[in-house]
Design an enzyme around this catalytic site. Structure first.
Site, PDB file in Angstrom:
ATOM      1  N   LYS A   2      52.464  70.910  72.041  1.00 40.72           N
ATOM      2  CA  LYS A   2      51.592  72.071  71.916  1.00 40.72           C
ATOM      3  C   LYS A   2      50.801  72.329  73.192  1.00 40.72           C
ATOM      4  O   LYS A   2      50.511  73.485  73.535  1.00 40.72           O
ATOM      5  CB  LYS A   2      50.661  71.889  70.714  1.00 40.72           C
ATOM      6  CG  LYS A   2      51.397  71.931  69.380  1.00 40.72           C
ATOM      7  CD  LYS A   2      52.176  73.227  69.223  1.00 40.72           C
ATOM      8  CE  LYS A   2      52.886  73.312  67.884  1.00 40.72           C
ATOM      9  NZ  LYS A   2      53.599  74.601  67.705  1.00 40.72           N
TER      10      LYS A   2
ATOM     11  N   TYR B 183      53.587  65.562  69.188  1.00 37.20           N
ATOM     12  CA  TYR B 183      53.118  66.863  68.698  1.00 37.20           C
ATOM     13  C   TYR B 183      52.100  67.478  69.652  1.00 37.20           C
ATOM     14  O   TYR B 183      52.243  68.626  70.086  1.00 37.20           O
ATOM     15  CB  TYR B 183      52.518  66.692  67.303  1.00 37.20           C
ATOM     16  CG  TYR B 183      51.838  67.924  66.781  1.00 37.20           C
ATOM     17  CD1 TYR B 183      52.585  68.989  66.275  1.00 37.20           C
ATOM     18  CD2 TYR B 183      50.449  68.044  66.798  1.00 37.20           C
ATOM     19  CE1 TYR B 183      51.963  70.132  65.810  1.00 37.20           C
ATOM     20  CE2 TYR B 183      49.822  69.181  66.335  1.00 37.20           C
ATOM     21  CZ  TYR B 183      50.586  70.220  65.834  1.00 37.20           C
ATOM     22  OH  TYR B 183      49.967  71.354  65.379  1.00 37.20           O
TER      23      TYR B 183
END
Length: 279
Positions: free
Chosen positions: A159, A155
């Site tokens: 990002k 994750y």
């Protein structure tokens, strides 16, 4: 000079910040194309926006985790007869756990939603915007991409990529009259706030309103700002994270992650990072 937009396409539009973008855009008289998985929630939002603001609303139920399903959205962005002059890549996916123990398929799907889909949609939208010398792209990243986090390798990595991709792209296209903004929200309401456990590690004051986050991002892209970190707490967190030595930050984050992991969990769908599983 501040830019205005006639038509916008928003992914992950059925809830959270995505719905916040749709409401803010429609209130400003912008026509919207809503993209998300759930047709029923999109139809409900479309009806609300049309009745309240008398704007045209298109609904495109699409699962961005399916690489083939993105094709109709790409075609819509490339339609010169109905040009989209603002693309909001809001849909996202969040996995959590030790990377070596998580199913690889889920991690790859997260990359598909958080990285590949925004790149493909942005690549489809930009030629028309550049030709018209007018347009904007908002990529919803996260403050989670600003520092390493236990149980968040995929994750946080996705990002971090999206933030730097957006900032670099902003430099490339600015001379063509196109604005690109990376939005870095922190925890944002995506469900019923009354369900948040009083013992939750994330305080209510730290969780932002999705409509406010969306409005800040729209001001930023209209003004040509390549980075938008909404909320004073988030701004401070990002600034401190960039100043503090990495080894110190890693120790702090390890302590925070341990606290969050040990805390009682509230019901699913309450307070969570905005980059929730694609809606």
């Amino acid at each position: 000079m501040t830019m205005t937009f006639n038509r916008a396409l928003v992914t992950g539009a059925s809830g959270g910040i995505g719905a916040g973008f749709a409401r803010a855009l429609a209130a400003a008289g912008t026509e919207v194309v809503l993209v998300a998985r759930r047709r029923d929630r999109l139809a409900e939002l479309a009806e609300e926006l049309e009745q309240l603001h008398q704007v045209s609303v298109e609904v495109m139920p699409t699962d961005l985790a399916d690489s083939a399903a993105i094709d109709p959205v790409i075609q819509r962005l490339a339609d010169s007869d109905r040009p989209v002059d603002l693309l909001v890549n809001n849909a996202g996916q969040l996995t959590n756990g030790p990377f070596a123990e998580l199913p690889l398929a889920g991690e790859l799907q997260q990359i598909q939603v958080n990285v590949i889909a925004p790149m493909r949609l942005t690549h489809a939208a930009l030629p028309g915007m550049i030709k018209r010398r007018h347009g904007g792209v908002i990529n919803v990243s996260s403050i989670g991409g600003e520092a390493p986090s236990a149980y968040g390798a995929g994750y946080c990595g996705s990002k971090a990529f999206l933030t730097l991709f957006s900032q670099s792209l902003a430099i490339d296209v600015k001379r063509h009259g196109v604005h690109v903004t990376a939005l870095l929200p922190g925890f944002t309401w995506s469900g019923d706030r009354r369900d948040l456990s009083p013992d939750a590690a994330i305080s209510r004051r730290a969780v932002q309103e999705p409509d406010r986050v969306a409005r800040e991002a729209l001001v930023a892209v209209a003004a040509g700002r390549a980075l938008c970190v909404p909320g004073l707490r988030n701004k401070r967190a990002v600034a401190i994270g960039r100043m503090v030595p990495r080894r110190v930050m890693n120790a702090v984050l390890a302590s925070v992650n341990a606290t969050i992991s040990a805390a009682p969990q509230g019901p699913p769908g309450t307070a969570r990072p905005q980059d929730h599983p694609t809606s």
